[in-house]
Design an enzyme around this catalytic site. Sequence first.
Site, PDB file in Angstrom:
ATOM      1  N   GLY A 291       0.819  -1.211   0.000  1.00 61.79           N
ATOM      2  CA  GLY A 291       0.000   0.000   0.000  1.00 61.79           C
ATOM      3  C   GLY A 291       0.850   1.256   0.000  1.00 61.79           C
ATOM      4  O   GLY A 291       2.028   1.219  -0.341  1.00 61.79           O
TER       5      GLY A 291
ATOM      6  N   LEU B 141       0.446   3.597  -2.095  1.00 60.88           N
ATOM      7  CA  LEU B 141       0.827   3.409  -3.499  1.00 60.88           C
ATOM      8  C   LEU B 141       1.369   4.696  -4.120  1.00 60.88           C
ATOM      9  O   LEU B 141       0.899   5.792  -3.832  1.00 60.88           O
ATOM     10  CB  LEU B 141      -0.383   2.914  -4.300  1.00 60.88           C
ATOM     11  CG  LEU B 141      -0.972   1.582  -3.835  1.00 60.88           C
ATOM     12  CD1 LEU B 141      -2.088   1.143  -4.783  1.00 60.88           C
ATOM     13  CD2 LEU B 141       0.097   0.493  -3.745  1.00 60.88           C
ATOM     14  N   HIS B 142       2.352   4.533  -4.971  1.00 64.56           N
ATOM     15  CA  HIS B 142       2.960   5.637  -5.699  1.00 64.56           C
ATOM     16  C   HIS B 142       3.135   5.195  -7.144  1.00 64.56           C
ATOM     17  O   HIS B 142       2.738   4.087  -7.525  1.00 64.56           O
ATOM     18  CB  HIS B 142       4.286   6.057  -5.059  1.00 64.56           C
ATOM     19  CG  HIS B 142       5.223   4.901  -4.806  1.00 64.56           C
ATOM     20  ND1 HIS B 142       5.833   4.206  -5.829  1.00 64.56           N
ATOM     21  CD2 HIS B 142       5.621   4.299  -3.659  1.00 64.56           C
ATOM     22  CE1 HIS B 142       6.585   3.248  -5.322  1.00 64.56           C
ATOM     23  NE2 HIS B 142       6.465   3.269  -4.005  1.00 64.56           N
TER      24      HIS B 142
ATOM     25  N   GLY C 270       5.554   4.086  -8.766  1.00 60.58           N
ATOM     26  CA  GLY C 270       6.251   2.808  -8.966  1.00 60.58           C
ATOM     27  C   GLY C 270       5.279   1.650  -8.968  1.00 60.58           C
ATOM     28  O   GLY C 270       5.301   0.788  -9.861  1.00 60.58           O
ATOM     29  N   HIS C 271       4.406   1.628  -7.966  1.00 63.60           N
ATOM     30  CA  HIS C 271       3.389   0.567  -7.908  1.00 63.60           C
ATOM     31  C   HIS C 271       2.477   0.629  -9.136  1.00 63.60           C
ATOM     32  O   HIS C 271       2.128  -0.412  -9.714  1.00 63.60           O
ATOM     33  CB  HIS C 271       2.513   0.735  -6.663  1.00 63.60           C
ATOM     34  CG  HIS C 271       3.244   0.641  -5.353  1.00 63.60           C
ATOM     35  ND1 HIS C 271       3.373   1.715  -4.506  1.00 63.60           N
ATOM     36  CD2 HIS C 271       3.862  -0.402  -4.751  1.00 63.60           C
ATOM     37  CE1 HIS C 271       4.038   1.328  -3.422  1.00 63.60           C
ATOM     38  NE2 HIS C 271       4.351   0.062  -3.554  1.00 63.60           N
TER      39      HIS C 271
ATOM     40  N   ASP D  10      13.466  -3.454  -5.778  1.00 62.78           N
ATOM     41  CA  ASP D  10      13.857  -4.420  -4.755  1.00 62.78           C
ATOM     42  C   ASP D  10      14.517  -5.600  -5.466  1.00 62.78           C
ATOM     43  O   ASP D  10      13.948  -6.693  -5.564  1.00 62.78           O
ATOM     44  CB  ASP D  10      12.630  -4.852  -3.951  1.00 62.78           C
ATOM     45  CG  ASP D  10      11.986  -3.678  -3.246  1.00 62.78           C
ATOM     46  OD1 ASP D  10      12.444  -3.320  -2.161  1.00 62.78           O
ATOM     47  OD2 ASP D  10      11.054  -3.074  -3.809  1.00 62.78           O
TER      48      ASP D  10
ATOM     49  N   GLN E  28      14.973  -8.891  -3.621  1.00 63.78           N
ATOM     50  CA  GLN E  28      13.673  -9.537  -3.435  1.00 63.78           C
ATOM     51  C   GLN E  28      13.231 -10.219  -4.734  1.00 63.78           C
ATOM     52  O   GLN E  28      12.763 -11.366  -4.725  1.00 63.78           O
ATOM     53  CB  GLN E  28      12.647  -8.485  -3.019  1.00 63.78           C
ATOM     54  CG  GLN E  28      11.208  -8.948  -3.043  1.00 63.78           C
ATOM     55  CD  GLN E  28      10.279  -7.869  -2.522  1.00 63.78           C
ATOM     56  OE1 GLN E  28      10.260  -7.564  -1.350  1.00 63.78           O
ATOM     57  NE2 GLN E  28       9.502  -7.269  -3.410  1.00 63.78           N
TER      58      GLN E  28
ATOM     59  N   SER F 153       7.432   4.172  -0.790  1.00 64.81           N
ATOM     60  CA  SER F 153       6.466   4.575   0.237  1.00 64.81           C
ATOM     61  C   SER F 153       7.194   5.227   1.406  1.00 64.81           C
ATOM     62  O   SER F 153       6.656   6.096   2.084  1.00 64.81           O
ATOM     63  CB  SER F 153       5.681   3.363   0.726  1.00 64.81           C
ATOM     64  OG  SER F 153       5.076   2.703  -0.367  1.00 64.81           O
TER      65      SER F 153
HETATM   66  P1  AMP Z   1       6.162  -2.420  -1.606  1.00 60.39           P
HETATM   67  O1  AMP Z   1       4.787  -1.853  -1.465  1.00 60.39           O
HETATM   68  O2  AMP Z   1       7.247  -1.469  -1.224  1.00 60.39           O
HETATM   69  O3  AMP Z   1       6.290  -3.786  -0.969  1.00 60.39           O
HETATM   70  O4  AMP Z   1       6.375  -2.665  -3.151  1.00 60.39           O
HETATM   71  C1  AMP Z   1       5.495  -3.469  -3.892  1.00 60.39           C
HETATM   72  C2  AMP Z   1       6.091  -3.742  -5.235  1.00 60.39           C
HETATM   73  O5  AMP Z   1       6.308  -2.518  -5.925  1.00 60.39           O
HETATM   74  C3  AMP Z   1       7.444  -4.458  -5.160  1.00 60.39           C
HETATM   75  O6  AMP Z   1       7.523  -5.414  -6.202  1.00 60.39           O
HETATM   76  C4  AMP Z   1       8.410  -3.323  -5.369  1.00 60.39           C
HETATM   77  O7  AMP Z   1       9.650  -3.741  -5.921  1.00 60.39           O
HETATM   78  C5  AMP Z   1       7.658  -2.470  -6.361  1.00 60.39           C
HETATM   79  N1  AMP Z   1       8.148  -1.085  -6.319  1.00 60.39           N
HETATM   80  C6  AMP Z   1       8.231  -0.283  -5.239  1.00 60.39           C
HETATM   81  N2  AMP Z   1       8.778   0.900  -5.578  1.00 60.39           N
HETATM   82  C7  AMP Z   1       9.065   0.825  -6.901  1.00 60.39           C
HETATM   83  C8  AMP Z   1       9.658   1.713  -7.842  1.00 60.39           C
HETATM   84  N3  AMP Z   1      10.081   2.928  -7.500  1.00 60.39           N
HETATM   85  N4  AMP Z   1       9.778   1.291  -9.119  1.00 60.39           N
HETATM   86  C9  AMP Z   1       9.371   0.047  -9.494  1.00 60.39           C
HETATM   87  N5  AMP Z   1       8.801  -0.828  -8.656  1.00 60.39           N
HETATM   88  C10 AMP Z   1       8.644  -0.454  -7.377  1.00 60.39           C
END
Ligand code: AMP
Length: 295
Positions: free
Chosen positions: A35, A37-38, A40-41, A154, A157, A190
């Site tokens: 969550g 969300l930005h 990237g998500h 990530d 990951q 986030s």
């Molecule tokens: P998170 O909510 O941080 O667990 O991220 C969820 C998914 O979004 C993961 O697969 C992250 O690698 C991906 N993600 C987070 N930030 C970015 C970003 N700036 N660019 C690309 N993918 C992202």
Amino acid sequence: MTDTPATPIVARTRAELARALSAQAGSRALVMTMGALHEGHLSLVRRARELADHVVVSIFVNPAQFAPGEDYDAYPRTLDADLAALRTVGAEVVFAPQPGEVYPVPASFTLDPGPIARVLEGATRPTHLAGVALIVTKVINLVRPDVALFGQKDAQQLAMVRLLVRDLDLPVRIEGVPIARDTDGVARSSRNQYLSADERVRARALSRALREGTRVADEGGAASAVAATARRVLAAEPDVGVDYVALADADTFEVRGEGDDAAAAGRPAYLLVAARVGATRLIDNTIVTPGGDPR
Ligand code: AMP
């Protein structure tokens, strides 16, 4: 899918999720998030829409991947804003459970991803990737997607998830999505919300370190020179505490140490940085191909 995206169906329980999924015919993509969300998500969701007929987004701050003393309680929870954002990109189903819906009490089973969970992120956060492996396995089993998308932000990951799917024969294809950055180069996260205005400017040092490291690699610099350059950029920024600067093979995620310059030359590698800006721990990476020049 219709051209005018509707507000997603929110499934809070396994039963609600199963009901929403049973209404879907055709292929399905999964985007897992915590969550807040930005962009990237949202880039993951847009790519997911290109790859499958239906998109499921999970929003779950997974307690298993936080250690005591980390930011589990403080982690931003913004479901209404997240749903509004998802409406613009056309996710159809959002799985947003509470921890009690996901984890039996007491939960018994754990997963050990092996050596990849003990280096870099795993050295600083020893239980983190095991917690990610567990939730990824569970949500893939609950959603049964054809493809699951993960951000290259990530990188470790993503590499771990590829191993997980390979080793446990999970019936899903994994797709990596490039890092989304703000206009000043800072990778979207986030956790950027935690930064003060001053810290937000200092946070640019991470992507600057990657750019300088890339320049050295492009000029033929060896892996050790690439890492040293990135380390120097971060060290020069006040109030930025370096956790690690490292190179890891882009295929195997094998971490390159001192003396590995010859083995690393000519092979694509992740240049990875993790640093604390004030109290906020940020990570970033890019792919470089080091040369053989030790400098
Ligand atoms: P998170 O909510 O941080 O667990 O991220 C969820 C998914 O979004 C993961 O697969 C992250 O690698 C991906 N993600 C987070 N930030 C970015 C970003 N700036 N660019 C690309 N993918 C992202």
